[in-house]
Design an enzyme around this catalytic site. Structure first.
Site, PDB file in Angstrom:
ATOM      1  N   ASP A  30       0.850  -1.194   0.000  1.00 54.95           N
ATOM      2  CA  ASP A  30       0.000   0.000   0.000  1.00 54.95           C
ATOM      3  C   ASP A  30       0.886   1.244   0.000  1.00 54.95           C
ATOM      4  O   ASP A  30       1.896   1.305   0.709  1.00 54.95           O
ATOM      5  CB  ASP A  30      -0.922  -0.003   1.230  1.00 54.95           C
ATOM      6  CG  ASP A  30      -2.074   0.973   1.077  1.00 54.95           C
ATOM      7  OD1 ASP A  30      -3.226   0.523   0.940  1.00 54.95           O
ATOM      8  OD2 ASP A  30      -1.814   2.200   1.084  1.00 54.95           O
ATOM      9  N   ILE A  31       0.489   2.234  -0.769  1.00 52.71           N
ATOM     10  CA  ILE A  31       1.307   3.450  -0.913  1.00 52.71           C
ATOM     11  C   ILE A  31       1.266   4.308   0.366  1.00 52.71           C
ATOM     12  O   ILE A  31       2.182   5.096   0.614  1.00 52.71           O
ATOM     13  CB  ILE A  31       0.839   4.250  -2.159  1.00 52.71           C
ATOM     14  CG1 ILE A  31       1.948   5.125  -2.694  1.00 52.71           C
ATOM     15  CG2 ILE A  31      -0.435   5.031  -1.879  1.00 52.71           C
ATOM     16  CD1 ILE A  31       1.682   5.659  -4.094  1.00 52.71           C
ATOM     17  N   ASN A  87     -12.876  -3.177   2.307  1.00 50.83           N
ATOM     18  CA  ASN A  87     -13.850  -2.109   2.441  1.00 50.83           C
ATOM     19  C   ASN A  87     -14.776  -2.128   1.229  1.00 50.83           C
ATOM     20  O   ASN A  87     -14.310  -2.283   0.100  1.00 50.83           O
ATOM     21  CB  ASN A  87     -13.139  -0.757   2.539  1.00 50.83           C
ATOM     22  CG  ASN A  87     -12.257  -0.673   3.778  1.00 50.83           C
ATOM     23  OD1 ASN A  87     -12.596  -1.214   4.821  1.00 50.83           O
ATOM     24  ND2 ASN A  87     -11.118  -0.001   3.659  1.00 50.83           N
ATOM     25  N   GLY A  93     -15.990   2.672   3.443  1.00 52.22           N
ATOM     26  CA  GLY A  93     -14.728   3.417   3.322  1.00 52.22           C
ATOM     27  C   GLY A  93     -13.923   3.062   2.082  1.00 52.22           C
ATOM     28  O   GLY A  93     -12.731   3.356   2.014  1.00 52.22           O
ATOM     29  N   GLN A  94     -14.592   2.472   1.087  1.00 51.95           N
ATOM     30  CA  GLN A  94     -13.859   2.101  -0.134  1.00 51.95           C
ATOM     31  C   GLN A  94     -13.541   3.351  -0.948  1.00 51.95           C
ATOM     32  O   GLN A  94     -14.428   4.177  -1.187  1.00 51.95           O
ATOM     33  CB  GLN A  94     -14.706   1.124  -0.964  1.00 51.95           C
ATOM     34  CG  GLN A  94     -13.962   0.572  -2.182  1.00 51.95           C
ATOM     35  CD  GLN A  94     -14.780  -0.499  -2.921  1.00 51.95           C
ATOM     36  OE1 GLN A  94     -15.964  -0.706  -2.648  1.00 51.95           O
ATOM     37  NE2 GLN A  94     -14.122  -1.168  -3.861  1.00 51.95           N
ATOM     38  N   HIS A 100     -10.172  -5.221  -3.399  1.00 52.75           N
ATOM     39  CA  HIS A 100      -8.855  -5.427  -2.789  1.00 52.75           C
ATOM     40  C   HIS A 100      -9.024  -5.816  -1.332  1.00 52.75           C
ATOM     41  O   HIS A 100      -9.941  -5.371  -0.646  1.00 52.75           O
ATOM     42  CB  HIS A 100      -7.976  -4.175  -2.906  1.00 52.75           C
ATOM     43  CG  HIS A 100      -8.630  -2.910  -2.453  1.00 52.75           C
ATOM     44  ND1 HIS A 100      -9.543  -2.226  -3.232  1.00 52.75           N
ATOM     45  CD2 HIS A 100      -8.528  -2.211  -1.291  1.00 52.75           C
ATOM     46  CE1 HIS A 100      -9.954  -1.158  -2.572  1.00 52.75           C
ATOM     47  NE2 HIS A 100      -9.362  -1.121  -1.373  1.00 52.75           N
ATOM     48  N   HIS A 102      -6.965  -5.645   2.179  1.00 44.27           N
ATOM     49  CA  HIS A 102      -5.826  -5.106   2.916  1.00 44.27           C
ATOM     50  C   HIS A 102      -5.292  -6.211   3.819  1.00 44.27           C
ATOM     51  O   HIS A 102      -6.062  -6.859   4.543  1.00 44.27           O
ATOM     52  CB  HIS A 102      -6.257  -3.945   3.825  1.00 44.27           C
ATOM     53  CG  HIS A 102      -6.825  -2.753   3.103  1.00 44.27           C
ATOM     54  ND1 HIS A 102      -6.116  -1.585   2.918  1.00 44.27           N
ATOM     55  CD2 HIS A 102      -8.037  -2.545   2.542  1.00 44.27           C
ATOM     56  CE1 HIS A 102      -6.882  -0.704   2.275  1.00 44.27           C
ATOM     57  NE2 HIS A 102      -8.049  -1.262   2.041  1.00 44.27           N
TER      58      HIS A 102
HETATM   59  P1  AMP Z   1      -9.754   1.517   0.228  1.00 48.54           P
HETATM   60  O1  AMP Z   1      -9.849   2.857   0.896  1.00 48.54           O
HETATM   61  O2  AMP Z   1     -10.154   0.356   1.073  1.00 48.54           O
HETATM   62  O3  AMP Z   1     -10.457   1.526  -1.115  1.00 48.54           O
HETATM   63  O4  AMP Z   1      -8.219   1.266  -0.024  1.00 48.54           O
HETATM   64  C1  AMP Z   1      -7.505   1.814  -1.086  1.00 48.54           C
HETATM   65  C2  AMP Z   1      -6.053   1.723  -0.725  1.00 48.54           C
HETATM   66  O5  AMP Z   1      -5.298   1.906  -1.892  1.00 48.54           O
HETATM   67  C3  AMP Z   1      -5.601   2.778   0.292  1.00 48.54           C
HETATM   68  O6  AMP Z   1      -5.064   2.137   1.437  1.00 48.54           O
HETATM   69  C4  AMP Z   1      -4.535   3.560  -0.485  1.00 48.54           C
HETATM   70  O7  AMP Z   1      -3.458   3.969   0.326  1.00 48.54           O
HETATM   71  C5  AMP Z   1      -4.110   2.557  -1.530  1.00 48.54           C
HETATM   72  N1  AMP Z   1      -3.541   3.120  -2.752  1.00 48.54           N
HETATM   73  C6  AMP Z   1      -4.030   4.157  -3.482  1.00 48.54           C
HETATM   74  N2  AMP Z   1      -3.264   4.368  -4.552  1.00 48.54           N
HETATM   75  C7  AMP Z   1      -2.262   3.439  -4.509  1.00 48.54           C
HETATM   76  C8  AMP Z   1      -1.139   3.153  -5.334  1.00 48.54           C
HETATM   77  N3  AMP Z   1      -0.875   3.848  -6.459  1.00 48.54           N
HETATM   78  N4  AMP Z   1      -0.312   2.137  -4.981  1.00 48.54           N
HETATM   79  C9  AMP Z   1      -0.552   1.431  -3.859  1.00 48.54           C
HETATM   80  N5  AMP Z   1      -1.608   1.643  -3.035  1.00 48.54           N
HETATM   81  C10 AMP Z   1      -2.447   2.639  -3.353  1.00 48.54           C
END
Ligand code: AMP
Ligand code: ZN
Length: 114
Positions: A30-31, A87, A93-94, A100, A102
């Site tokens: 995760d970024i 999520n 909270g998506q 995906h 986590h």
């Molecule tokens: P959610 O809020 O459950 O939809 O999770 C989305 C996740 O994607 C968040 O934890 C972000 O930090 C992560 N995210 C967004 N952009 C990127 C990216 N380019 N590379 C890796 N993770 C990312």
């Protein structure tokens, strides 16, 4: 899906630190990590969320969970424990609308989540 961030990561059009890949799933860091270990496990095929899955996705969903367990082993948190979260939708909270999971670990996870 043309403008989906995670599809672009699958296609390597957006960079990511990929930690695992097989025929149907990809895992990457995760970024914005929320724990010492924070990886995302996604299907290569564009699926929005668990609520959009049907009976035909049963095998894929099983594979995604097994990939989560593999990633936890690769990241060294299998024994200490970890959390798997997906999520779904607005109240869930998506923020990225490609399914995906986590995988977080490396510290005690709090409960209940916010
Ligand atoms: P959610 O809020 O459950 O939809 O999770 C989305 C996740 O994607 C968040 O934890 C972000 O930090 C992560 N995210 C967004 N952009 C990127 C990216 N380019 N590379 C890796 N993770 C990312
Ligand atoms: Zn996608």
């Amino acid at each position: 899906m043309g403008d989906c961030l995670f599809c672009k990561i699958v296609e390597r059009k957006v960079p990511a630190t990929v930690v695992y890949e097989d025929d149907h799933t990809v895992a990457f860091d995760d970024i914005h990590p929320q724990a010492p270990v924070h990886a995302l496990v996604i299907p290569k095929r564009h699926v929005v969320a668990v609520r959009d899955c049907g009976e035909e996705d049963e095998a894929l969903l099983g594979k995604l969970l097994l990939t989560c367990a593999k990633v936890a082993r690769l990241k060294g948190v299998a024994d200490s424990g970890y959390r798997i979260v997906t999520n779904t939708g607005k109240d869930g909270g998506q923020t990225v609308f490609h399914l995906h999971f986590h995988v977080t670990g490396g510290r005690p996870m709090r409960w209940p989540p916010g």
